[in-house]
Design a protein around this motif. Structure first.
Motif, PDB file in Angstrom:
ATOM      1  N   ASP A  86      -9.999  26.898 -59.288  1.00  0.00           N
ATOM      2  CA  ASP A  86     -11.016  26.206 -58.502  1.00  0.00           C
ATOM      3  C   ASP A  86     -11.315  26.894 -57.170  1.00  0.00           C
ATOM      4  O   ASP A  86     -11.933  26.315 -56.286  1.00  0.00           O
ATOM      5  CB  ASP A  86     -10.602  24.758 -58.236  1.00  0.00           C
ATOM      6  CG  ASP A  86      -9.304  24.632 -57.443  1.00  0.00           C
ATOM      7  OD1 ASP A  86      -8.647  25.671 -57.209  1.00  0.00           O
ATOM      8  OD2 ASP A  86      -8.929  23.509 -57.071  1.00  0.00           O
ATOM      9  N   THR A  87     -10.920  28.148 -57.033  1.00  0.00           N
ATOM     10  CA  THR A  87     -11.016  28.796 -55.729  1.00  0.00           C
ATOM     11  C   THR A  87     -12.442  29.155 -55.320  1.00  0.00           C
ATOM     12  O   THR A  87     -12.694  29.431 -54.143  1.00  0.00           O
ATOM     13  CB  THR A  87     -10.165  30.076 -55.709  1.00  0.00           C
ATOM     14  OG1 THR A  87     -10.574  30.937 -56.784  1.00  0.00           O
ATOM     15  CG2 THR A  87      -8.693  29.748 -55.861  1.00  0.00           C
ATOM     16  N   GLN A  88     -13.393  29.173 -56.280  1.00  0.00           N
ATOM     17  CA  GLN A  88     -14.767  29.518 -55.924  1.00  0.00           C
ATOM     18  C   GLN A  88     -15.618  28.286 -55.609  1.00  0.00           C
ATOM     19  O   GLN A  88     -16.762  28.405 -55.168  1.00  0.00           O
ATOM     20  CB  GLN A  88     -15.418  30.334 -57.046  1.00  0.00           C
ATOM     21  CG  GLN A  88     -14.719  31.661 -57.281  1.00  0.00           C
ATOM     22  CD  GLN A  88     -15.387  32.517 -58.335  1.00  0.00           C
ATOM     23  OE1 GLN A  88     -16.582  32.816 -58.245  1.00  0.00           O
ATOM     24  NE2 GLN A  88     -14.629  32.909 -59.342  1.00  0.00           N
ATOM     25  N   LEU A  89     -15.057  27.113 -55.820  1.00  0.00           N
ATOM     26  CA  LEU A  89     -15.810  25.880 -55.603  1.00  0.00           C
ATOM     27  C   LEU A  89     -16.181  25.662 -54.136  1.00  0.00           C
ATOM     28  O   LEU A  89     -17.330  25.327 -53.829  1.00  0.00           O
ATOM     29  CB  LEU A  89     -15.003  24.695 -56.139  1.00  0.00           C
ATOM     30  CG  LEU A  89     -15.755  23.403 -56.421  1.00  0.00           C
ATOM     31  CD1 LEU A  89     -16.859  23.617 -57.438  1.00  0.00           C
ATOM     32  CD2 LEU A  89     -14.775  22.337 -56.927  1.00  0.00           C
ATOM     33  N   PRO A  90     -15.267  25.859 -53.186  1.00  0.00           N
ATOM     34  CA  PRO A  90     -15.652  25.627 -51.786  1.00  0.00           C
ATOM     35  C   PRO A  90     -16.756  26.560 -51.311  1.00  0.00           C
ATOM     36  O   PRO A  90     -17.646  26.136 -50.561  1.00  0.00           O
ATOM     37  CB  PRO A  90     -14.343  25.862 -51.015  1.00  0.00           C
ATOM     38  CG  PRO A  90     -13.257  25.663 -52.009  1.00  0.00           C
ATOM     39  CD  PRO A  90     -13.819  26.147 -53.308  1.00  0.00           C
ATOM     40  N   ARG A  91     -16.718  27.819 -51.711  1.00  0.00           N
ATOM     41  CA  ARG A  91     -17.769  28.752 -51.293  1.00  0.00           C
ATOM     42  C   ARG A  91     -19.121  28.352 -51.867  1.00  0.00           C
ATOM     43  O   ARG A  91     -20.136  28.383 -51.178  1.00  0.00           O
ATOM     44  CB  ARG A  91     -17.422  30.167 -51.750  1.00  0.00           C
ATOM     45  CG  ARG A  91     -16.230  30.787 -51.043  1.00  0.00           C
ATOM     46  CD  ARG A  91     -16.079  32.226 -51.493  1.00  0.00           C
ATOM     47  NE  ARG A  91     -14.866  32.845 -50.982  1.00  0.00           N
ATOM     48  CZ  ARG A  91     -14.833  34.027 -50.390  1.00  0.00           C
ATOM     49  NH1 ARG A  91     -15.951  34.711 -50.235  1.00  0.00           N
ATOM     50  NH2 ARG A  91     -13.700  34.528 -49.968  1.00  0.00           N
ATOM     51  N   TYR A  92     -19.120  27.990 -53.145  1.00  0.00           N
ATOM     52  CA  TYR A  92     -20.370  27.607 -53.798  1.00  0.00           C
ATOM     53  C   TYR A  92     -20.970  26.381 -53.124  1.00  0.00           C
ATOM     54  O   TYR A  92     -22.158  26.353 -52.793  1.00  0.00           O
ATOM     55  CB  TYR A  92     -20.092  27.333 -55.276  1.00  0.00           C
ATOM     56  CG  TYR A  92     -21.316  27.068 -56.127  1.00  0.00           C
ATOM     57  CD1 TYR A  92     -21.965  28.107 -56.785  1.00  0.00           C
ATOM     58  CD2 TYR A  92     -21.801  25.784 -56.315  1.00  0.00           C
ATOM     59  CE1 TYR A  92     -23.074  27.878 -57.591  1.00  0.00           C
ATOM     60  CE2 TYR A  92     -22.896  25.536 -57.115  1.00  0.00           C
ATOM     61  CZ  TYR A  92     -23.533  26.587 -57.751  1.00  0.00           C
ATOM     62  OH  TYR A  92     -24.630  26.341 -58.546  1.00  0.00           O
TER      63      TYR A  92
END
Length: 978
Positions: A86-92
């Motif tokens: 889930d590491t790309q969720l905050p950036r998106y």
């Protein structure tokens, strides 16, 4: 990573899962120090990369889509998630809240670096699953960078890495391709719906699949190379399966669905075969690369117009509603590209007799759940936000980790019961028109750097794990980074090469026709719609039955009661049978023929070329390569100097007089030129006849019409969501300041927050209402709120991150309630109830973020998938817009054949709008947003929110609504190969 001795003891005792996490740090045994020939630094330094700092991409929620049993139990009990899941969720998500002041430097805050390689300081793991390939993953996100010293090694590494990241999803997709999703994943209603949809569109025998492979492999050097690539890729997949079973760190879903025993390890994960790849490719082609079809329903709508207006006038009015080539429709490429148009003197038309059509049901002998019965309750996709949970299992206290180890060792899976009882894949995954989008390309003539800029990506929905994965492939004849579908990820399908990039949107042009096949009885008796033989010349031939028998039983994960059925598709020489009926009283089968049916594998050649730096040296090279892709896509290309657009697809050349927009008599001269019924091959239109362009000021496409003359579907007219992008890009390139990547990203994200109805149609609605003062205080207040919202740009955006409240919330509620009411009030009186209902069957009324796309009736068959993100592609906005402008006395190019609102009288139309508005204003929020498993009734922001539908045992937090691609890339190349 330290582990408690009890973890080691559990391993020795045969615990089902030995790895605490399935991130790259533990996905495979740590590799020994690599040989000098495979040293990471030397491998990466040898690769040409002309991106500089101009390449970025993002794919939420994260790269890792595999979870061990312990990780699934940990997620259910403690809220932990696997590493890199889930590491790309905050950036998106962060871009939604931070795009207003975005600078070029700030792009890195919302996208990942998509240049080739990994800086040495950011390398997380390095492993060699085989001597001729090294897989390097970055520390933060775990994206695989695959370097092969041989081409076979590169493909092997791609398969190995794909299985590391998506093994269980790949297994779901290959069983879906076999028509056997329910025996594998359970008999939940959505699983049944999905496998039925696939079996209707691609019911292949193993011989059918093998024939595709053999034909392409024998087609030449590239075909032979493609087969070798696939075989090496599958060797890598199967090697990972073997190693995962040996280590017992395979995805925990295999235990939860009953395919592996947590204690005894009984059961086996089946190896993948080349025919499995064909099945997955067929799913991808059906989901995103199809187009056309539905001619029977269109013919019945035309019959409704004839009945309402008389044959001559009805034909004229129907054509205006059909919007086959509306002059006001937004297009991407300049110029005329006639294709799929209704001929002036059609031959071989086969109009079904109204009331005679009976859809063919492929389900037979249903028992248990399949025949009706209890369904498990829906699952939750998580709460709203962009957090990354509470870390991995390793972050838990020692006592909790010990508890998880004991549960796995004892086979106690009670904590995981009901994890995905509503099905492992959404039932409407293959339903409805495609919506793969969007793309923005700006010529270097208008940019600050002097190089083209692209901000593009596919809108493939939101799932966990995603339907796409990201990878870099480097080896002999291949150099690319980007997104691919797991199971067919031997090539990058959307992404970049050394000095060029490409991205598609679904085009949906007409590559599917319907043929009326005369029925017969072999004994010479009188045929009926129940007959199952058809005329092939002088012969009476049996319809071929393609059957698969599926049985399912309850499992820990899927507690749907046991059931079974047989799926039986019917195939004629002319296509797959969709239904039966009569034409001029003669019984017929309506058979659908898609040009990519039996030919999905053909497109492998085009993707192979996209990945080959030796094949793509210019925009023209790319356009030519795209013509080897049979799927109906719009492709967008940039390098350091050139931009291009091209539409791909196996567009059959139709014989003179053929009308592809209505059913065709199978025994007539109409049809496809050069058609071979054995292979479904035909003559196809060349590149020059496909919409194509090079060097335009800018290109935008959001699944809009590719070019004038290219026949579109119903309701493709004056208002389209592509207008939201086009207006912003036109302003950018015409401004005094040069365009920057950040400016293009801002334009995309701003369009992603806008309500199309409020931006494009509400101005006309207000003009009608403004024809006289609104005297009712309540309605006057509502009009004022709508006006303020429209003047603000009609955003659907929270007042602040996580506020849970929209700016202009009441105006948005009013519009959501009003739209289906005003459409019905505006058009049903003039069309009549029957014709109005028929039209809503071929063109849905709405596609709002909260998912309500029907005619305003609760429980309508047109109710849409909620929480899906993609919105405003299909709806009646063009019809409403054209009709209102007609009533207002504006000049309208391509008007509807009659005026409908208030019978064409302005005062009467105003009354219609006010009456429907009053009904909308009085509708409580709890009815507009009725609530579901995710949201309480009346929660507007939650109703709009995006849920990553779980395709396994892990969930992530909801996202606020944003109408943007799922995988998205930003490309600006600062140099090239010359």
């Amino acid at each position: 990573m330290l582990r408690h001795p009890r973890w080691r003891a559990a391993v020795a005792a045969g615990t089902a899962v030995v790895c605490v996490t399935t991130g790259v740090a533990t996905a495979a045994p740590a590799a020994a120090e690599p040989d000098d020939a495979l040293d990471a630094g030397r491998l990466m330094a040898a690769v040409e990369d002309y991106c500089g700092d101009g390449c970025h991409d993002i794919l939420p929620p994260g790269q890792n889509g595999n979870a061990t049993l312990i990780e699934i139990l940990g997620h259910q009990l403690f809220g932990t998630r696997p590493e890199h899941s889930d590491t790309q969720l905050p950036r998106y998500d962060g871009l939604l809240h931070g795009y207003d002041d975005l600078t070029d430097a700030g792009i890195d805050d919302h996208f990942l670096d998509a240049s080739f390689g990994v800086p040495e300081s950011e390398i997380g793991t390095q492993e060699q699953p085989r001597d001729d390939v090294t897989i390097i993953r970055d520390r933060e996100h775990g994206i695989p960078h695959i370097y092969g010293t041989t081409r076979s090694g590169t493909m092997y590494g791609a398969g190995y890495a794909a299985a590391q990241d998506r093994l269980f999803l790949m297994d779901l997709l290959r069983n879906l391709g076999r028509g056997r999703l329910t025996p594998f994943a359970g008999g939940a209603e959505s699983n049944r719906a999905l496998e039925q949809s696939l079996w209707r569109g691609a019911p292949y025998t193993e011989a059918d699949k093998q024939a595709q492979i053999d034909r392409v492999a024998a087609s030449g050097e590239r075909g032979a190379q493609a087969l070798a690539d696939v075989e090496s890729y599958l060797d890598g997949v199967n090697a990972y399966i073997d190693r995962a079973e040996d280590r017992r760190d395979y995805p925990g879903e295999y235990v939860l669905t009953g395919h592996k025993d947590a204690v005894t390890q009984a059961g086996e994960i089946e190896h993948f075969s080349t025919t499995d790849v064909v099945g997955i490719a067929a799913m991808v082609g059906l989901l995103f690369g199809g187009g056309g079809g539905d001619e029977v329903r269109s013919a019945l709508v035309r019959a409704g117009f004839w009945d309402r207006y008389g044959p001559e006038e009805g034909e004229r009015v129907w054509r205006t509603w059909r919007m086959e080539n509306d002059p006001e429709a937004i297009v991407t490429a300049e110029g005329e590209f006639p294709y799929g148009q209704t001929p002036g003197e059609p031959v071989g038309e086969a109009a079904p007799d109204p009331g005679s059509v009976v859809p063919y049901d492929i389900v037979r002998d249903a028992t248990g759940t399949a025949a009706g019965g209890d369904q498990a309750p829906p699952r939750s996709g998580g709460t709203e936000g962009s957090g990354t949970g509470t870390g991995t299992v390793d972050d838990l206290p020692e006592a909790d980790r010990d508890r998880l180890a004991d549960l796995a060792a004892d086979g106690d899976l009670s904590a995981a019961e009901g994890v995905f009882n509503d099905g492992l894949l959404p039932g409407d995954l293959l339903g409805g028109p495609p919506s793969m989008s969007n793309a923005i390309v700006v010529s270097g003539e208008h940019t600050e750097s002097g190089h083209p800029i692209s901000v593009s990506g596919p809108q493939t929905g939101y799932y966990l794990p995603q339907l796409l994965l990201v990878q870099e492939l480097q080896g002999p004849g291949i150099s690319a980074r980007g997104a691919s579908f797991p199971g067919v990820s031997f090539y990058v399908q959307i992404g970049r090469g050394a000095d060029y990039a490409w991205s598609p949107t679904s085009a949906g042009q007409d590559i599917t026709d319907t043929f009326a096949v005369e029925l017969c009885e072999p004994d010479g008796g009188t045929p009926t719609v129940e007959s199952r033989h058809y005329r092939d010349g002088a012969d009476c031939v049996a319809l071929e039955e393609l059957s698969v028998h599926n049985e399912w039983r309850p499992t820990v994960a899927d507690q749907t009661p046991a059931g079974s059925y047989t799926l039986t598709a019917l195939r004629s020489k002319f296509g797959l049978v969709d239904g039966f009926g009569t034409v001029d009283g003669v019984p017929v089968a309506f058979a659908t023929r898609r040009s990519t049916y039996l030919r999905e594998v053909d497109s492998i050649i085009g993707f192979q070329k996209f990945n080959d730096p030796g094949a793509i040296g210019s925009a023209a090279d790319f356009q030519n390569a795209a013509m080897d892709i049979g799927y109906a896509f719009n492709w967008h290309y940039v390098d350091d100097e050139q931009t291009a657009f091209v539409n791909s697809g196996a567009n059959p050349v139709r014989t003179p007089g053929t009308n592809p927009n209505l059913p065709i008599r199978a025994d007539s001269t109409a049809g496809w030129a050069g058609w071979d019924p054995e292979t479904n091959g035909a003559e196809y239109t060349p590149l020059a006849e496909h919409p194509n362009s090079r060097g335009a000021d800018y290109y935008v496409n959001w699944n809009n019409k590719p070019a004038a003359g290219y026949t579109s579907g119903y309701a493709t007219g004056s208002v389209h969501r592509g207008d939201l992008l086009d207006e912003r890009l036109r302003a950018l390139v015409s401004a005094d300041e040069p365009v920057t990547p950040a400016a293009v990203v801002r334009a995309m994200q701003e369009a992603a927050t806008v309500d199309l109805r409020g931006d494009q149609v509400l101005p006309e609605l207000l003009r009608v209402l403004d024809a006289a003062p609104v005297t009712d205080p309540g309605l006057a207040a509502a009009v004022a709120e709508l006006r303020a919202w429209q003047e603000a740009g009609a955003p659907r955006r929270e007042t602040g991150p996580g506020s849970g409240e929209y700016a202009h919330a009441d105006a948005i509620r009013i519009m959501d309630a009003w739209w289906p009411l005003l459409v019905r009030a505006q058009f049903e009186p003039g069309l009549g109830p029957d014709l109005y209902a028929a039209l809503t069957g071929v063109a849905q009324i709405d596609e709002s973020p909260s998912g309500h796309i029907g005619g305003g009736d609760p429980g309508s068959v047109n109710q849409g998938q909620t929480h899906k993100g993609s919105s405003f592609q299909y709806g009646w906005w063009s019809y409403v817009d054209k009709d209102l402008r007609t009533v207002l006395g504006d000049e309208v190019a391509g008007p509807l054949g009659a005026a409908y609102c208030g019978g064409g009288e302005l005062d009467a139309c105003r009354t219609v709008l006010l009456d429907s508005l009053a009904e909308a204003v009085a509708t409580p929020a709890a009815e507009v947003y009725p609530g579901d498993a995710e949201c309480a009734a009346g929660d507007q922001v939650c109703a709009d929110s995006i849920v990553h539908a779980p395709l396994g045992g892990i969930t992530v937090d909801r996202l606020p609504w944003q109408n943007r691609p799922t995988y998205q890339a930003v490309h600006e190349f600062h140099d090239g190969r010359g």
